[in-house]
Design an enzyme around this catalytic site. Structure first.
Site, PDB file in Angstrom:
ATOM      1  CG  ASP A  43       5.917   5.248   6.275  1.00 55.62           C
ATOM      2  OD1 ASP A  43       5.535   5.965   5.335  1.00 55.62           O
ATOM      3  OD2 ASP A  43       5.195   4.393   6.812  1.00 55.62           O
ATOM      4  N   GLY A  51       0.415   5.190   5.759  1.00 57.96           N
ATOM      5  CA  GLY A  51      -0.890   5.202   5.092  1.00 57.96           C
ATOM      6  C   GLY A  51      -1.944   4.431   5.881  1.00 57.96           C
ATOM      7  CB  THR A  89      -0.892  -0.014   1.261  1.00 56.12           C
ATOM      8  OG1 THR A  89      -1.772  -1.128   1.165  1.00 56.12           O
ATOM      9  CG2 THR A  89      -1.730   1.261   1.374  1.00 56.12           C
ATOM     10  N   GLY A  90       0.362   2.318  -0.611  1.00 57.48           N
ATOM     11  CA  GLY A  90       1.078   3.592  -0.603  1.00 57.48           C
ATOM     12  C   GLY A  90       1.459   4.011  -2.004  1.00 57.48           C
ATOM     13  CG  ASP A 107       4.066  -2.773   1.504  1.00 62.54           C
ATOM     14  OD1 ASP A 107       3.773  -1.671   1.012  1.00 62.54           O
ATOM     15  OD2 ASP A 107       3.487  -3.254   2.489  1.00 62.54           O
ATOM     16  CD  GLU A 127       1.487  -1.592   4.456  1.00 65.05           C
ATOM     17  OE1 GLU A 127       1.453  -0.912   3.421  1.00 65.05           O
ATOM     18  OE2 GLU A 127       2.025  -1.197   5.498  1.00 65.05           O
ATOM     19  CB  THR A 162       6.597   3.375  -3.245  1.00 67.87           C
ATOM     20  OG1 THR A 162       6.887   4.600  -2.571  1.00 67.87           O
ATOM     21  CG2 THR A 162       7.820   2.933  -4.035  1.00 67.87           C
TER      22      THR A 162
HETATM   23  O1  LIG Z   1       0.448   2.209   5.519  1.00 65.98           O
HETATM   24  C1  LIG Z   1       1.123   2.472   4.534  1.00 65.98           C
HETATM   25  C2  LIG Z   1       2.336   1.795   4.151  1.00 65.98           C
HETATM   26  O2  LIG Z   1       3.107   1.252   5.184  1.00 65.98           O
HETATM   27  C3  LIG Z   1       3.189   2.454   3.069  1.00 65.98           C
HETATM   28  O3  LIG Z   1       3.856   1.404   2.432  1.00 65.98           O
HETATM   29  C4  LIG Z   1       4.178   3.463   3.581  1.00 65.98           C
HETATM   30  O4  LIG Z   1       3.501   4.476   4.307  1.00 65.98           O
HETATM   31  C5  LIG Z   1       4.994   4.095   2.438  1.00 65.98           C
HETATM   32  O5  LIG Z   1       4.139   4.803   1.607  1.00 65.98           O
HETATM   33  P1  LIG Z   1       4.688   5.688   0.387  1.00 65.98           P
HETATM   34  O6  LIG Z   1       5.233   4.747  -0.610  1.00 65.98           O
HETATM   35  O7  LIG Z   1       3.476   6.438  -0.080  1.00 65.98           O
HETATM   36  O8  LIG Z   1       5.714   6.611   0.956  1.00 65.98           O
END
Ligand SMILES: O=C[C@H](O)[C@H](O)[C@H](O)COP(=O)(O)O
Length: 232
Positions: free
Chosen positions: A86, A99, A28-29, A83, A105, A31
Site C-alpha cells: 500500500d 486487503g 495478495t491484492g 507481493d 503476508e 497487483t
Molecule cells: O492485504 C493486502 C496486501 O497487503 C496488498 O498487497 C496491498 O493491500 C496492496 O494491494 P493492491 O496491489 O491491490 O494495491
C-alpha cells in the site's frame, strides 16, 4: 498507461526473477493477482514452481489458473516472495494490509530468502503514513486493545482515529479469524519505534509495517518500470 497496465508491467518485471524449481511466496491484492496471471501462463508453458499463497483469495486464483500450491507447513522455506504494497518508502519500508492479508503476508515473507515488492508509482511515498495503518487484533478485548494502541501511539507523538474495518453489514474478518483496526496516524516519522511498540501490545496479532523485509521494489510508472533497493 492506466493503473492496471502499470500493475501488469511491475508484475511482468518481477517474473524475470522467478526461476525454474523455485519455492515462491505469492502475495495478495490486485497487483499480486496480475503476477499470478502472468505466472500461470509461464506454468502452462512448462515452468516448474510451487507457490505458497498469502491468503485464501490468492489460493483460489492460483487453483483456478493452475498454479501448483503447497501450504507453508509443507514448504516452510521459500526462495522468493512477490507481493504488492500500500506504501513503499525510499528505504523499502512498507505499509501492507489494505486487503487484510498482512499476517499471512508477513509470515510468508519472513520464511522467504528474498521479498520483491511490486507496485505502481502511486504507492511510493517519502514518509509512510498517508495510508491508514492496518493493525490486526484478536477479537477478544478489541476495545481494550484499541485503547492500548492509542496510548502507545500517543507516547510516540502520534494520534488519529482508529477505526474497526467493516465489510458489508459486519466487521471485516481476516483469514485467521481476527479483526482489523485501521489507524489514521498520518506521517510516521519513526516506523521502527512504532512497529516495536505495537508488537508489545497484548491483543495485537500483527501490524502492517514491514521493515527490513523487502530487498527490491519494482515500481511501474507511465514511462516503464524502475527498481528501488534499500540503499538507493
Ligand atoms: O492485504 C493486502 C496486501 O497487503 C496488498 O498487497 C496491498 O493491500 C496492496 O494491494 P493492491 O496491489 O491491490 O494495491
Amino acid at each position: 498507461m492506466d493503473a492496471r497496465e502499470m500493475k501488469i508491467k511491475a508484475a511482468a518485471a518481477a517474473l524475470a526473477h522467478v526461476e525454474d524449481g523455485m519455492r515462491l511466496g505469492i502475495g495478495t491484492g490486485s497487483t499480486a493477482e496480475e503476477f499470478v496471471r502472468l505466472l500461470a501462463e509461464r506454468v502452462a508453458g512448462g515452468l516448474s514452481v510451487i507457490g505458497v499463497p498469502t491468503s485464501e483469495r490468492t489460493a483460489r486464483l492460483c487453483v483456478e489458473l493452475g498454479v501448483p500450491l503447497m501450504s507453508l507447513d509443507e514448504l516452510p522455506e521459500l526462495d522468493l516472495t512477490i507481493d504488492g504494497a500500500d506504501e513503499v518508502d525510499g528505504r523499502l519500508r512498507l505499509i501492507k494490509g489494505g486487503g487484510g492479508a498482512l499476517l499471512r503476508e508477513k509470515i510468508v515473507a519472513g520464511a522467504s530468502s528474498r521479498m520483491i515488492v511490486i507496485a505502481d508509482e502511486s504507492k511510493v511515498v517519502e514518509t509512510l503514513g498517508a495510508f491508514k495503518l492496518p493493525i490486526e487484533v484478536n477479537p477478544f478485548g478489541m476495545v481494550a486493545t484499541r485503547i492500548a494502541i492509542e496510548r502507545t501511539a500517543s507516547r510516540l507523538g502520534l494520534s488519529g482515529a482508529i477505526e474497526l474495518r467493516q465489510a458489508g453489514a459486519g466487521h471485516f474478518m481476516t483469514d485467521g479469524g481476527h479483526l482489523i483496526l485501521d489507524a489514521s496516524f498520518g506521517r510516521i516519522p519513526d516506523a521502527e519505534a512504532l512497529a516495536t511498540a505495537l508488537n508489545a501490545i497484548p491483543g495485537v496479532v500483527e501490524h502492517g509495517l514491514f521493515i527490513n523485509m523487502a530487498s527490491l521494489a519494482i515500481i511501474a510508472g507511465p514511462a516503464g518500470a524502475r527498481t528501488l533497493t534499500a540503499d538507493t
